[in-house]
Enzyme design. Structure first.
Site, PDB file in Angstrom:
ATOM      1  N   ASP A 353       0.834  -1.189   0.000  1.00  0.00           N
ATOM      2  CA  ASP A 353       0.000   0.000   0.000  1.00  0.00           C
ATOM      3  C   ASP A 353       0.881   1.255   0.000  1.00  0.00           C
ATOM      4  O   ASP A 353       1.871   1.336   0.742  1.00  0.00           O
ATOM      5  CB  ASP A 353      -0.884  -0.029   1.251  1.00  0.00           C
ATOM      6  N   GLU A 390       1.733  -0.391  -5.073  1.00  0.00           N
ATOM      7  CA  GLU A 390       0.832   0.711  -5.383  1.00  0.00           C
ATOM      8  C   GLU A 390       1.746   1.927  -5.479  1.00  0.00           C
ATOM      9  O   GLU A 390       2.185   2.466  -4.457  1.00  0.00           O
ATOM     10  CB  GLU A 390      -0.215   0.897  -4.288  1.00  0.00           C
TER      11      GLU A 390
END
Length: 703
Positions: A353, A390
């Protein structure tokens, strides 16, 4: 009540007191060995440290407090002690005393019971974020409690990592709780919303054709980190990077939860399904100065977090703090966490993330040669795992193409955020999208510019947990986030969506027909794209969040998988299932190298057409493109036509190579008429209806 009074008072629960010895600084955390447990934690600036031992996790008062002697129980900045006779199942926490001086980056609060950052199990029933956030308030009754876990005792039987290549993977992003929390899931009440609930639904995943589940955060997070009256549902508010979240177990027992997690992984592996974890190594639930004391903040805030020149918490994540991956201590926490999930929990890969945070130095500057990223890449324990980035953060750093292009190798894959936006725009019939569509469906060579890259490093998707579901993309023009309690300010304003005439649910058959077709168009475009496809749970049955594009705090049926959708939208499920089955059987979608544009008798290639052969219309007003794909060695020949114009268009067909054209799918047709491979005989044109995609395959009459 302070620790000194607790140490002397008679209300301390009766339990046999443990003998202690100096212990060792390594390994960090609690480690079971012959004769007891070694405890070790890091704090550079603490004045004193106490280890509190609890008979029961609900106890407010410990049965023993061990004050660590800085002369005997400290080596460099590591505080350690060996507790004789202790073992698995012992609950504990730390009280760390030192100066409270935020202007110096010091945030010690000796009243707080702190969890162990390296604990493998955390007990969370009775936890209060509010109590943990008040400076000077003793909170042992409502604090998170760590538990001693003995590694290596679980029977994995003959479990093996499936090691499926990305080129043949279909990734299904899943929320563990939301997948089976709904009573209509058919899962027994005690297993709903748990790891065991996921295991019960493996037959569904297999039927759909899923090869890989990507689980949204499963290590301990703070469910109370949400607006008042709501609950943090997604889990992007980590407390600990090792322990499975207590809410996903069938009981509050953290050791049982670990066992159930392993049971789930083992069952998925037996079914040939890989498990990827969404990991959050960019911030924690401790927020900033006014956030709670849970572990890092009260143990050594200035080491674990990035601080600015004024010693305030830097925020590149939008969550109040940013972990300091430039410091070797935090990097060690991250690396040992990753190793633990691979070695002890048998995880197959990780999605990072806000991975761009990993490239920031201590003062926030972007490092081309990031120590954090390097340490992950070169770790031999992680060598066979999938790494997915990401490639952006919340402070504007956008690095799409950076991770996948590092060092000219294929170590990292990336969520292709550009693909998501561009395919949404094309399907919505935006202008100027045809040249971009062409780039996206052959693997985005304009982003992944190294011609030697594996094209499957691009994880392409139309929807994920963050934003509209695929069903909502075709049902809402704008977000409807009022239930989140932020006056609809949260979530992205631009979603590149369209409601096709009615905002939200409708019984208008004409609107419904367009929406159903557009969902099939999204799915078809995604699976006829070079790279690795991913979609979020429920898209295969048009799951809706009722227009909420930021359902992070909606732990309720509005964000759960509604299993009645299988009946309501069974045609979408069947279309998706057959689409996956068909494309997974094609060598054209197992390529690793960028497909050649232009005829080639020796390698796979693609030719672009328009309504007329060789007449692709690249103009801004165009909404159509035809793609002819050939794999000479495997004898595969496809013709895919994209028509996002609002009228029907007749497309000229290329001459078949192997026999005759057969209709694989036409998204305008009812689902039951697709994947029947109806022969087109000597047809030279095909009328492609408005806003639809047609797939033709040329194969021998003997097939």
């Amino acid at each position: 009540m302070n620790s000194t009074s607790l140490q002397a008072n008679e209300k301390t629960p009766s339990a046999a007191k443990h003998g202690i010895s100096a212990g060792k600084p390594a390994p960090l955390g609690s480690t079971v060995s012959d004769g007891g447990v070694n405890f070790s934690m890091y704090s550079k600036n603490a004045r004193s440290v106490e280890l509190w031992l609890f008979k029961n996790p609900e106890d407010a008062v410990p049965y023993q407090i061990i004050k660590l002697d800085p002369e005997k129980n400290r080596s460099y900045h590591y505080w350690h002690v060996f507790v004789e006779g202790a073992g698995e199942g012992l609950y504990y926490g730390y009280k760390v005393h030192g100066e409270y001086a935020p202007s110096k980056g010091l945030h010690f609060d000796g009243s707080k019971l702190l969890s162990d950052p390296f604990a493998k199990g955390i007990y969370g029933a009775g936890y209060s974020r509010g109590d943990a956030s008040v400076f000077g308030l003793e909170n042992s009754a409502t604090a998170l409690k760590s538990v001693v876990v003995a590694d290596g005792t679980y029977d994995w039987e003959d479990d093996r990592h499936p090691r499926r290549p990305l080129s043949s993977s279909v990734i299904y992003e899943m929320h563990v709780g939301g997948f089976t929390a709904n009573p209509n899931s058919g899962v027994s009440p005690e297993k709903r919303g748990t790891f065991l609930g996921v295991a019960e639904k493996i037959p569904y995943l297999k039927e759909l054709g899923i090869t890989t589940v990507e689980l949204m955060p499963v290590y301990v997070f703070d469910p109370q980190d949400a607006p008042l009256g709501l609950e943090n549902y997604w889990g992007y508010s980590p407390v600990n990077f090792f322990a499975p979240h207590w809410g996903y177990g069938s009981s509050p027992d953290p050791i049982a939860t670990i066992r159930e997690f392993k049971d789930m992984v083992k069952a998925l592996h037996k079914a040939g399904i890989e498990v990827i974890l969404d990991v959050v190594y960019n911030h924690t639930a401790e927020s900033g100065r006014n956030g709670p004391w849970l572990n890092f903040k009260g143990q050594e805030a200035g080491v674990y977090y990035m601080l600015d020149e004024n010693k305030q918490f830097s925020d590149y994540t939008g969550c109040g703090n940013t972990v300091n991956v430039s410091d070797p201590i935090l990097r060690r926490v991250m690396r040992e966490s990753l190793r633990y999930w691979v070695e002890q929990m048998h995880i197959d890969g990780f999605r990072f993330d806000l991975a761009a945070v990993l490239t920031r130095g201590e003062d926030g500057q972007v490092l081309v040669n990031s120590p954090a990223v390097n340490s992950i890449e070169v770790d031999p324990v992680l060598a066979d795992t999938k790494l997915i980035a990401e490639a952006w953060d919340a402070a504007g750093l956008y690095q799409l193409g950076f991770f996948a292009g590092r060092n000219g190798d294929t170590r990292w894959a990336e969520w292709n955020g550009a693909y998501r936006d561009d395919i949404r725009k094309f399907i919505r019939s935006d202008e100027g999208m045809v040249p971009i569509l062409a780039a996206r469906i052959i693997g985005s060579p304009d982003i992944y510019v190294n011609p030697h890259q594996d094209i499957n490093q691009s994880i392409h998707f139309v929807s994920c947990h963050d934003g509209f579901t695929m069903g909502d993309l075709v049902s809402y023009n704008c977000k409807h986030n009022l239930p989140n309690g932020e006056d609809n300010r949260d979530g992205l304003d631009e979603n590149f969506s369209c409601n096709y005439g009615v905002e939200g649910a409708t019984d208008d058959p004409a609107v419904e027909a367009v929406r159903e077709r557009q969902v099939r168009n999204f799915m078809t475009a995604m699976f006829f794209t070079q790279g690795t496809p991913m979609f979020v749970m429920g898209d295969e049955v048009r799951r809706t969040q009722f227009g909420n594009n930021n359902a992070y705090c909606q732990n309720n049926p509005s964000a759960w998988f509604d299993w009645n959708d299988l009946e309501r939208h069974g045609q979408t499920f069947e279309y998706t299932r057959k689409l996956i089955e068909y494309t997974q059987g094609l060598s054209l979608f197992e390529l690793k190298d960028l497909i050649k544009v232009g005829h080639d008798i020796n390698r796979p290639y693609v030719l672009w057409h328009g309504a007329a052969l060789n007449g692709a219309d690249w103009s801004p007003s165009s909404h159509t493109l035809a793609m002819e794909m050939v794999h000479p060695e495997k004898g595969e020949h496809l013709y895919v036509v994209f028509n996002m114009y609002w009228g029907d268009i007749s497309f000229q067909l290329p001459k078949p190579i192997h026999g005759r054209w057969h209709l694989v799918a036409d998204t305008f047709l009812p689902a039951g008429e697709n994947f029947t491979f109806r022969e087109l005989y000597d047809q030279e044109n095909y009328m492609v209806k408005d806003r639809s995609i047609v797939i033709l395959s040329d194969f021998s009459l003997k097939k």
